[in-house]
Design an enzyme around this catalytic site. Structure first.
Site, PDB file in Angstrom:
ATOM      1  CE  LYS A 145      -3.780   5.101  -1.366  1.00 56.79           C
ATOM      2  NZ  LYS A 145      -4.823   5.642  -2.279  1.00 56.79           N
ATOM      3  CE1 TYR A 157      -3.798   2.387   0.821  1.00 60.99           C
ATOM      4  CE2 TYR A 157      -2.452   3.104   2.671  1.00 60.99           C
ATOM      5  CZ  TYR A 157      -3.546   3.277   1.849  1.00 60.99           C
ATOM      6  OH  TYR A 157      -4.396   4.333   2.062  1.00 60.99           O
TER       7      TYR A 157
END
Length: 293
Positions: free
Chosen positions: A175, A171
């Site tokens: 991001k 993640y």
């Protein structure tokens, strides 16, 4: 409420629940016509269910606004193109793209499976690229035809991508990539009248609940007024920025920048690197701690 976005057309991805839902409702309150995209998957990216998107559309219509459902997988290149076309065909154009869709499959790095990595990178990073690429092509064509729009893109990064987060390597990587994509897109698309910014929202959602204590966290809707303003014509002088939102606090994030340096005047000798690098590290700001460290 002011009609900050009166007459403007928006797409919000991942808008069936949580932060995306709050964005869609806020944009509609300010007068935008909204394509409510949601593939309807679980927080881990499993299953499909369009009913949350239909519920958001019903809420918008109940307040007197206009909205339609889109059930595309935003990381599907052709489906993302069709979503952009749906906005144009339904409402006569496109002015705002809010890239928000995503899910989590958190693991410590050494426990992360290849398919988990691929799935998370796909939905977050490719799921930002595909809609942005097709929207950008539309805005470029409009500008070339003398119909330049005051177009706005708001991407969704995260503190995990900016400072890192233990147990969220995949993640965090996705991001961080979105933050980098935002910088490049802002430079490339500015000539067509497009601004591109990213937010790093903090909120109690189904993605954060259970991962850690969320009792003091902001609500999803606390992020949306900033998105509404960034989506407005008034925000035309703000681009290439990443803005963290934590309840009542908004912070402009300072990304990678050139810090202290040393010039050896010639190719470095390995034996001399250590002392020079330690000297400039001592002059550099201390990095912010990784979340969960």
């Amino acid at each position: 409420m002011s009609k900050l976005l009166e007459g403007r057309v928006a797409i919000v991805t991942g808008a069936g629940r949580g932060i995306g839902r709050a964005h869609a409702l806020e944009l509609a309150r300010h007068g935008a016509k909204v394509v409510v995209n949601d593939f309807g998957v679980s927080a881990a990216g499993e299953g499909t269910d369009e009913s949350p998107a239909h519920e958001v559309v019903a809420e918008i219509e109940a307040m007197g606004g206009q909205a339609v459902v889109n059930g595309a997988d935003v990381a599907d290149f052709a489906a993302a193109e069709a979503m952009i076309r749906q906005a144009i065909d339904t409402f006569g154009g496109l002015d705002i793209l809010v890239n928000n869709a995503g899910f989590l499959r958190d693991r410590m790095l050494v426990n992360t499976a290849e398919d988990e990595w691929d799935a998370v990178i796909r939905v977050h990073l490719k799921g930002h690229f595909a809609p942005l690429r097709h929207a950008g092509a539309y805005w470029r064509a409009e500008a070339k035809e003398g119909r330049q729009r005051a177009a706005r893109v708001i991407n969704t990064s995260s503190g995990a991508g900016l400072q890192g987060s233990v147990g969220q390597a995949t993640y965090s990587a996705a991001k961080a990539g979105i933050a980098g994509l935002t910088l490049v897109a802002a430079q490339e698309m500015g000539r067509y009248g497009v601004t591109v910014n990213a937010i790093a929202p903090v909120a109690k959602t189904r993605m954060t609940e259970g991962a850690f204590d969320t009792s003091a966290m902001a609500l999803p809707e606390d992020n949306s007024p900033i998105v509404a303003w960034l989506a407005s014509e008034e925000a035309g002088d703000v681009t290439g920025r990443v803005i963290e939102i934590d309840g009542s606090v908004i912070t402009v994030e300072n990304g990678w920048s050139h810090g202290p340096s040393r010039d050896a005047g010639a190719r470095w000798e390995a034996e001399k690197v250590g002392s020079a690098l330690r000297d400039i590290l001592a002059e550099a700001p201390t990095p912010e701690p990784v979340y969960g460290a």
